[in-house]
Design an enzyme around this catalytic site. Structure first.
Site, PDB file in Angstrom:
ATOM      1  CD  GLN A 171      16.056  -2.694  33.410  1.00  0.00           C
ATOM      2  OE1 GLN A 171      16.208  -2.125  32.337  1.00  0.00           O
ATOM      3  NE2 GLN A 171      16.844  -2.475  34.439  1.00  0.00           N
ATOM      4  CD  GLU A 182      -0.988  -0.484   8.773  1.00  0.00           C
ATOM      5  OE1 GLU A 182      -2.188  -0.554   9.088  1.00  0.00           O
ATOM      6  OE2 GLU A 182      -0.321  -1.444   8.352  1.00  0.00           O
ATOM      7  N   GLY A 183      -0.081   5.232  10.975  1.00  0.00           N
ATOM      8  CA  GLY A 183      -0.553   6.319  11.836  1.00  0.00           C
ATOM      9  C   GLY A 183       0.161   6.267  13.159  1.00  0.00           C
ATOM     10  CB  THR A 184       2.356   8.660  14.985  1.00  0.00           C
ATOM     11  OG1 THR A 184       1.394   9.727  14.970  1.00  0.00           O
ATOM     12  CG2 THR A 184       3.398   8.873  13.900  1.00  0.00           C
ATOM     13  CB  ALA A 205       1.966  13.292   2.377  1.00  0.00           C
ATOM     14  N   GLY A 206       2.854  12.104   5.641  1.00  0.00           N
ATOM     15  CA  GLY A 206       2.840  10.878   6.430  1.00  0.00           C
ATOM     16  C   GLY A 206       1.546  10.863   7.210  1.00  0.00           C
ATOM     17  CB  SER A 207       0.757  12.098  10.590  1.00  0.00           C
ATOM     18  OG  SER A 207       1.579  11.219  11.324  1.00  0.00           O
ATOM     19  CG  PHE A 260      -1.880   1.095   1.331  1.00  0.00           C
ATOM     20  CD1 PHE A 260      -2.917   1.188   0.412  1.00  0.00           C
ATOM     21  CD2 PHE A 260      -1.794   2.054   2.332  1.00  0.00           C
ATOM     22  CE1 PHE A 260      -3.857   2.211   0.495  1.00  0.00           C
ATOM     23  CE2 PHE A 260      -2.730   3.071   2.428  1.00  0.00           C
ATOM     24  CZ  PHE A 260      -3.769   3.155   1.498  1.00  0.00           C
TER      25      PHE A 260
END
Lengths: 385, 263
Positions: free
Chosen positions: A338, A365-367, A130-132, A123
């Protein structure tokens, strides 16, 4: 794992995906991670076991079934290797737009080879600027007779270069804003379509992330998704509604894998003359980790089930699943490192890879910040009077 | 072309425990799998099916729970299964087991090729494959690491195989019908497919008794077996030997003296 009332078929998918992961992925996981290699053999094994048939209706060569089936398989693959899970799930991300919005001809042509795993898809939305902000794409598609001419650059595209079928989001009419965006199907080998830089990533290194370059890329007008201009934005949003539970399932798998490694290690490692699993400090860490993993899984399965039952306006819940599960994955993987102490920081042990792999689930897929926007906007729409 | 694969369900462990009272395998608490060597036999049959459109059938002799092994074989792409399941078969040795399997293969005829794993991981005898070939008077090749060619258009049909030896391999030509036993070098077994598993779940598997294959009750099981297991035991581990230290000459002298003292 809690009894989620999975069907016999879903239990079969789970068992099969685990078998593929344990036998065909685990032995090569370290090598693929180190070399940043696309896991061709893993994809072949997943295909041979029919795991690409999930979610695709039987008339197009799939097994039918729904999103929960895909989440179960993704989780199992991810429990062993988050990178292979990314390659696997990304192909469904490229497939969903065709399944949801494709014309009958497009479905008939593209879904069967994806169901058999003979071809992979991707996709392509993200661009350098152009990300978010998905509405800010600049890749253009201009109509010329019976063709569209694409120009522009997409980057950070999972399965870029290795996929054969690309769903590409491009501007068809800048003046119309979000309604001027359309979706196209571009095939590897189309003239004017090439691949650029391959990214060298922190984690999920058994997946390829690459630039797609469109230079006067000429494709027949039948490749316009759904045969309609202007649906690109809605295609993107609806696709993410379907795919975000998948990312969340990937996160659950990473968290589960980290947890299992941590418990196993804590039960072997001896300090002060006793296994460190006998220390309450470690026990409480493990208990918190296990509780969060189960809570994340419950939310992911519940959302996937709702999608499968045809629930509307699922966006906010999909976002919640992705937000919560990815934060859990990051936290649990960090805690697992840890518990391993100094050894956990070394590449000789597999646990640091889980921590690197976990990070991306909070970003792509969107922060998670974008997920919170979606959730908050829905809240205000529903209750803000 | 019809291919029959003979498989055995075995305990999933290399450390087989024996009940000292009954001289039988302890199966409690140990999950069962298809004998690992038989997985290569199944894979080879499925590959031949894909190449020659052969019909494939899997058979096993075993208790009711062995049906799970047959279903797994079906999920891997084998077409049909037959379960040789009869209380009368209990206690069969390798001679009788191979007789039962041979009779079943006869009933399935015409069969062009029988494939077995080289041996079972529990009994380790490697006798059942060759036993079947003897009962059916078939040419056989054991330890096959590769099927080079199969000519189905000649009369008789011919198959060329590579047979693994300790220090190399030999090429054998067999007239079909024939039997081969295979080693792990022959292929890499695939995993089951979802469609295969769903089909395997639904398949009705016929269970054949001694009557179905034309054998009397006396000919099978413990009664029909010329060998009897009198006792099974784990040999005690060897005690550590004696090490002669020092310069070679000195050590050898010590060793010779020790031997002389014993004589």
């Amino acid at each position: 794992m809690l009894d989620y009332g999975l069907t016999e078929e879903q239990l079969m998918i789970k068992e099969l995906a685990r078998k593929v992961a344990e036998e065909k992925i685990k032995p090569f996981s370290k090598q693929w991670d180190e070399e940043g290699e696309f896991p061709q053999e893993a994809i072949k094994a997943l295909a041979q076991s029919d795991l690409f048939t999930l979610c695709i209706p039987e008339e197009y060569g799939g097994m039918g079934g729904g999103l929960l089936d895909l989440c179960i398989a993704t989780e199992e693959v991810s429990r062993v290797d988050g990178g292979v899970a990314a390659s696997y799930a990304a192909s469904f991300l490229g497939m969903f737009p065709i399944l949801l919005f494709g014309t009958e001809e497009q479905k008939k042509k593209y879904l069967p080879p994806l169901a058999s795993g003979e071809k992979l898809s991707a996709f392509a939305l993200t661009e350098p600027e152009a990300g978010s902000d998905a509405g800010a794409v600049t890749t253009k598609a201009e109509k010329e007779g019976d063709f569209y001419i694409l120009n522009g650059l997409k980057h950070f595209i999972t399965n870029g270069g290795d996929a054969d079928i690309y769903t590409v989001i491009a501007l068809t009419d800048k003046s119309k804003g979000p309604r001027g965006i359309s979706a196209f199907i571009v095939e590897k080998g189309d003239s004017g379509f090439s691949f650029g830089k391959k990214e060298d990533k922190m984690g999920i290194r058994a997946s390829s992330t690459r630039e797609l370059i469109f230079q006067d890329c000429k494709i027949p007008k039948e490749r316009l998704l759904g045969g309609k201009e202007g649906i690109g934005f809605i295609v993107t949003m609806k696709t993410f509604d379907q795919s975000r539970p998948g990312v969340a399932a990937q996160a659950v798998g990473i968290a589960q894998g980290s947890l299992e490694l941590a418990v196993e290690y804590a039960h072997q490692r001896v300090q002060f003359g006793q296994k460190i699993s006998s220390f309450q400090g470690i026990q409480w860490m493990l208990a918190d980790m296990a509780t969060k993993v189960e809570a994340a899984r419950s939310l992911v399965y519940a959302v996937a089930r709702a999608v499968d039952r045809g629930a509307k306006n699922i966006g906010s819940y999909s976002a919640q699943a992705k937000l919560f599960a990815s934060d859990v994955a990051m936290e649990v993987a960090t805690q697992a490192v840890q518990i391993f102490g100094g050894y956990g920081y070394m590449r000789d042990y597999p646990v640091e890879k889980f921590m690197r792999d976990a990070k991306i689930t909070q970003i792509y897929e969107g922060t998670n910040q974008i997920q919170k926007n979606i959730i908050a906007l829905n809240l205000i729409k529903e209750f803000g009077k | 072309m019809q291919i029959v694969v003979c498989i055995k369900q075995v305990p999933q462990t290399t450390e087989v425990k024996i009940d000292p009272q009954t001289n039988t395998l302890v199966r409690e608490g140990v999950s069962s799998i298809i004998n690992p060597f038989d997985m290569y036999a199944i894979e080879e049959a499925v590959r031949l099916k894909e190449k020659f459109q052969a019909k494939t059938t899997v058979i096993t002799m075993g208790p009711p729970q062995a049906e799970a092994a047959l279903r797994e074989a079906l999920s891997l792409g084998i077409d049909n299964a037959v379960h040789l399941c009869d209380r009368a078969f209990a206690g069969s040795d390798t001679w009788t087991t191979s007789l039962v399997l041979a009779k079943a293969i006869e009933k399935l005829s015409p069969v062009d090729l029988v494939i077995c794993g080289k041996q079972a991981s529990d009994g380790d005898t490697a006798q059942v494959g060759p036993g079947i070939a003897s009962h059916l008077d078939l040419p056989q090749a054991t330890y096959v690491r590769k099927i080079d060619t199969i000519h189905l258009d000649t009369n008789p049909k011919i198959m060329v195989v590579e047979r693994l030896l300790e220090d190399g391999y030999e090429i054998l030509e067999l007239k079909l019908p024939a039997l081969i036993t295979v080693v792990k070098e022959i292929n890499e077994p695939r995993l089951p497919s979802l469609k295969g598993k769903l089909r395997a779940k639904k398949e009705v598997i016929p269970a054949w008794t001694h009557k179905d294959i034309g054998l009397s009750q006396e000919a099978v099981g413990l009664k029909g077996s010329p060998t009897q297991v009198v006792k099974i035991f784990t040999p005690p581990p060897k005690k550590g030997g004696k090490i002669f230290e020092g310069e070679p000459q000195e050590a050898v002298s010590g060793l010779i003296k020790e031997i002389e003292d014993l004589l």
